[in-house]
Each structure stands twice: as C-alpha cells, then as structure tokens.
Design an enzyme around this catalytic site. Structure first.
Site, mmCIF file in Angstrom:
data_model
loop_
_atom_site.group_PDB
_atom_site.id
_atom_site.type_symbol
_atom_site.label_atom_id
_atom_site.label_comp_id
_atom_site.label_asym_id
_atom_site.label_seq_id
_atom_site.Cartn_x
_atom_site.Cartn_y
_atom_site.Cartn_z
ATOM 1 N N LYS A 187 9.970 67.871 28.265
ATOM 2 C CA LYS A 187 8.572 68.229 27.997
ATOM 3 C C LYS A 187 7.862 66.934 27.593
ATOM 4 O O LYS A 187 7.381 66.782 26.471
ATOM 5 C CB LYS A 187 8.522 69.297 26.886
ATOM 6 C CG LYS A 187 7.156 69.933 26.663
ATOM 7 C CD LYS A 187 6.716 70.884 27.749
ATOM 8 C CE LYS A 187 5.299 71.340 27.497
ATOM 9 N NZ LYS A 187 4.731 72.124 28.616
ATOM 10 N N ASP A 244 19.415 76.273 25.760
ATOM 11 C CA ASP A 244 19.678 77.642 25.310
ATOM 12 C C ASP A 244 18.805 78.619 26.089
ATOM 13 O O ASP A 244 19.276 79.634 26.603
ATOM 14 C CB ASP A 244 19.395 77.754 23.814
ATOM 15 C CG ASP A 244 19.583 79.167 23.309
ATOM 16 O OD1 ASP A 244 20.637 79.759 23.626
ATOM 17 O OD2 ASP A 244 18.691 79.691 22.619
ATOM 18 N N ASP A 248 19.854 81.455 29.586
ATOM 19 C CA ASP A 248 19.746 82.919 29.612
ATOM 20 C C ASP A 248 19.010 83.363 30.877
ATOM 21 O O ASP A 248 19.382 84.347 31.519
ATOM 22 C CB ASP A 248 19.026 83.453 28.355
ATOM 23 C CG ASP A 248 20.013 83.828 27.242
ATOM 24 O OD1 ASP A 248 21.143 83.296 27.242
ATOM 25 O OD2 ASP A 248 19.654 84.655 26.378
HETATM 26 C C1 IPM Z 1 24.281 80.564 22.953
HETATM 27 C C2 IPM Z 1 23.827 81.461 21.839
HETATM 28 C C3 IPM Z 1 23.856 80.671 20.544
HETATM 29 C C4 IPM Z 1 22.924 79.500 20.707
HETATM 30 C C5 IPM Z 1 23.502 81.497 19.305
HETATM 31 C C6 IPM Z 1 24.365 82.724 19.178
HETATM 32 C C7 IPM Z 1 23.558 80.665 18.045
HETATM 33 O O1 IPM Z 1 22.582 81.990 22.091
HETATM 34 O O2 IPM Z 1 25.448 80.171 22.952
HETATM 35 O O3 IPM Z 1 23.477 80.265 23.830
HETATM 36 O O4 IPM Z 1 21.728 79.613 20.422
HETATM 37 O O5 IPM Z 1 23.399 78.446 21.119
HETATM 38 MN MN MN Z 2 21.761 81.360 23.975
#
Ligand code: IPM
Ligand code: MN
Length: 349
Positions: A187, A244, A248
């Site tokens: 960013k 992170d 997802d």
């Molecule tokens: C991941 C999870 C962790 C993170 C959490 C559970 C602390 O979301 O492994 O991505 O944020 O890294």
């Molecule tokens: Mn995560």
C-alpha cells in the site's frame, strides 16, 4: 527418523489432525519413511483447566522436533485474543517461523464462487511475512477508559525481517514455480514508510533474480484482481496483516476452508503446518468437517522435510478424491464423514 510434534488443539482440530496423521502413516509405510510422533495437549481446554498456554518447557521440547502438525486454536469459552496471542502467535514468534506459506489452488471438480474460472486460472501461492508488521504487538493505550483515550497499534517492519521474507519468496518462485512471477502486495500510496522499505528491498533483491518477473499491486487492488483475474498471480509476497486478509479471500476462491492449508516456516528449523480454517466449534465432535485441509498441511510438512515425492503423492490423492468423490468441500455436505474422507485419500495414495 523424522520427529513430528502433534498439537490437535481445540474444536474440530483433533478430527482434522486425526485424518492428517492417518494419511501421514499411510505414506510413511508406502515410502518407507521413519517417523515418530509425540502429541501435546495445548489449547483452550488446557488453558481453562490449568491456566497454562505455552509452558516454557514445552516450547523447549518443540524446538527439538523436525515439524509440528497443528489442528486448530480457539475456544468459545476463552476471550478472543488470549489463545491466539498466547499460543498460536507465540509459537510463530518464539520459533521464529518467519514465513506463512499459503497455496491457493483450485482442484478439478471443486466448485469456486468465481464464475468462469477454473483450475487453470486459480493456482497461486501467497508468501506472508509471519513475525512482524501489525502482529508484532507494538503500541499501547494512553488514558485508557477515559473520553480522551488513545489506542496506538504500530506496524513494525525491519529491513532484516522484510528482506528474509522477500528472499524466501524469490527463492520459492525459482525453485517451485514454472511461471516465475512474483507480485509484491502493499500500500505504497498511503503506508509510505512501511511499504517504502518493502518496495526498495524488493527492487534491490529483484536484480539478483533476473529470471523472475516482478510486479507490484496495492492490497485493495489485489482483492479486486483475485476475484476478477486470479490467473494474473503466481506468487504474491506481502506483510503479515495484508497476508492474513488476502489468504482468507484466497481460501474461498479455492473451494473454502475445508481444503485450505498453510505452513509456518523457518527453513532449516522446526516448522509448523496447519489447516487454516480455525476450530469451528459448532462442528466439533460430529465427524462432519472436511479433513482435506489438514491432509494438505501434512503434504506441505513432507515437502518441507524434503520428501517431495511423498508430498506430491498426497496432493494427487486429494485432487482425485475431490474430483471423483466429494459432492462438496463444505462441512456436512461432502457426502462422506470426516473419517471416510481420510480413508478415501489413503485408498488413492
Ligand atoms: C491465521 C489466523 C490467525 C492470524 C489468528 C487466529 C490469530 O487468522 O492463521 O490466518 O491472524 O494469523
Ligand atoms: Mn487469518
């Protein structure tokens, strides 16, 4: 003799790990590997029972293993943050697992929410820095609880930490990928200190890797392109927080948390492998969750140990099970139980 520590953890973690170990045991036999496992009781239950998160003696013992297979951390009766920071992040930090490696790969036959995209288009890897950034815990409160309260959360980016992450990404690209394209996700238009450092280091290191094509995209744009044109990506390297978030998103386009695995790595030292889906307490103990994420984590573990053929064998079996058997990758909708899916993978090895 490979020494593997096993942390089943919370919620559906033990069911995940049970199937991961089932498959590891089967490849161990097939490839004639010597392997021993030791199970560690860590997680929400132990914390509620004894107040312990990661005892110093356990941490010391873990350092003597080749790898750790982790189920999940997270308990509905424990306040958010305690187990995450006290156990999962503590393991990452104390063992200096500076890379979080997350493949985003859609297997044939698996449904993706992206219209008109298939396995040809969705096949990339995210290299997430795993020990610094917003996760390092810098900051604090001023005048907490008053109307003048100040909360500061700092992103820590060291040249050393950034550079070792970038170097890993370049090496990974060279060693493991055919397209050899590395995209820095940042960013630079707003975070003009942190990502200035990242970008300068990226450009400097890139001169040592003339065989690798490099590219840059802002994190918000990456989210857009991951949905619209995922085929643009081969390897993406980024900081802890952005990594992170985008992983997802990546997990969803590859078929969901049922299949997404991640590796927390320190090359040459004990490293930790996990399904990234969390403890999913509502499914715990029902034998309905998809164990393919833990099985893929086991494959990453073997690959890290240098057992590339055994790792590849698991991955091929997982792909076959997806293509030929499972109705869906979602918990409760697979057409099979958790243990049956593990058995299917074993049968296809
Ligand atoms: C991941 C999870 C962790 C993170 C959490 C559970 C602390 O979301 O492994 O991505 O944020 O890294
Ligand atoms: Mn995560």
């Amino acid at each position: 003799m490979y020494k593997i520590a096993v942390i089943p953890g919370d919620g559906t973690g033990p069911e995940q790990v049970r199937e991961g170990l089932k498959v590891l045991e089967a490849v161990r036999e097939k490839f004639n590997l010597a392997m021993e496992t030791v199970t560690y009781d860590l997680g929400g239950e132990r914390y509620l029972r004894t107040g312990e998160l990661l005892p110093a003696s356990v941490l010391e013992e873990l350092k003597a293993f080749d790898a750790i297979l982790l189920g999940a951390i997270g308990h509905p009766d424990v306040k958010p943050g305690i187990l995450e920071k006290g156990l999962l992040l503590e393991l990452r930090f104390q063992l200096d697992l500076y890379i979080n490696l997350r493949p985003v790969k859609l297997y044939p036959g698996v449904a993706t929410p992206l219209k008109d995209k298939g396995p040809e288009e969705i096949d990339f890897v995210v290299v997430r820095e795993n020990t610094e950034g917003l996760y390092a815990g810098g900051g604090g409160f001023l005048r907490k609880g008053t109307p003048e309260e100040v909360a500061i959360q700092e992103s820590i980016n060291t040249r050393y930490g950034v550079e070792r992450c970038l170097r890993y990404a370049f090496e990974y690209c060279r060693r493991k990928r055919q397209r050899r394209k590395l995209t820095l996700c940042g960013k630079t238009n707003v975070l003009t200190y942190a990502f200035d450092l990242w970008e300068r280091a990226f450009k400097e290191i890139a001169t040592e890797y003339p065989d690798i094509a490099t590219d840059y995209a802002h994190v918000d744009a990456i989210c857009m392109w991951m949905v619209k044109n995922p085929e643009w990506f081969d390897v993406i390297v980024t900081d802890n927080m952005f990594g992170d978030i985008i992983t997802d998103l990546g997990a969803m386009i590859q078929g969901g948390m049922g299949i997404a695995a991640g590796a927390n790595l320190h090359p040459g030292r004990v490293s930790m492998f996990e399904p990234i889906g969390g403890s999913a307490p509502k499914y715990a103990g029902q034998n309905v969750i998809n164990p393919l994420a833990a099985i893929n984590a086991a494959a990453m573990l073997l690959d890290f140990l240098g057992e590339e053929e055994a790792a590849c064998c698991i991955e091929t079996a997982v792909a076959t099970v997806c293509r030929e058997h499972l109705k869906s990758l979602n918990a409760g909708q697979m057409g099979y139980t958790t243990s049956e899916v593990g058995d299917l993978v074993v049968n296809h090895l």
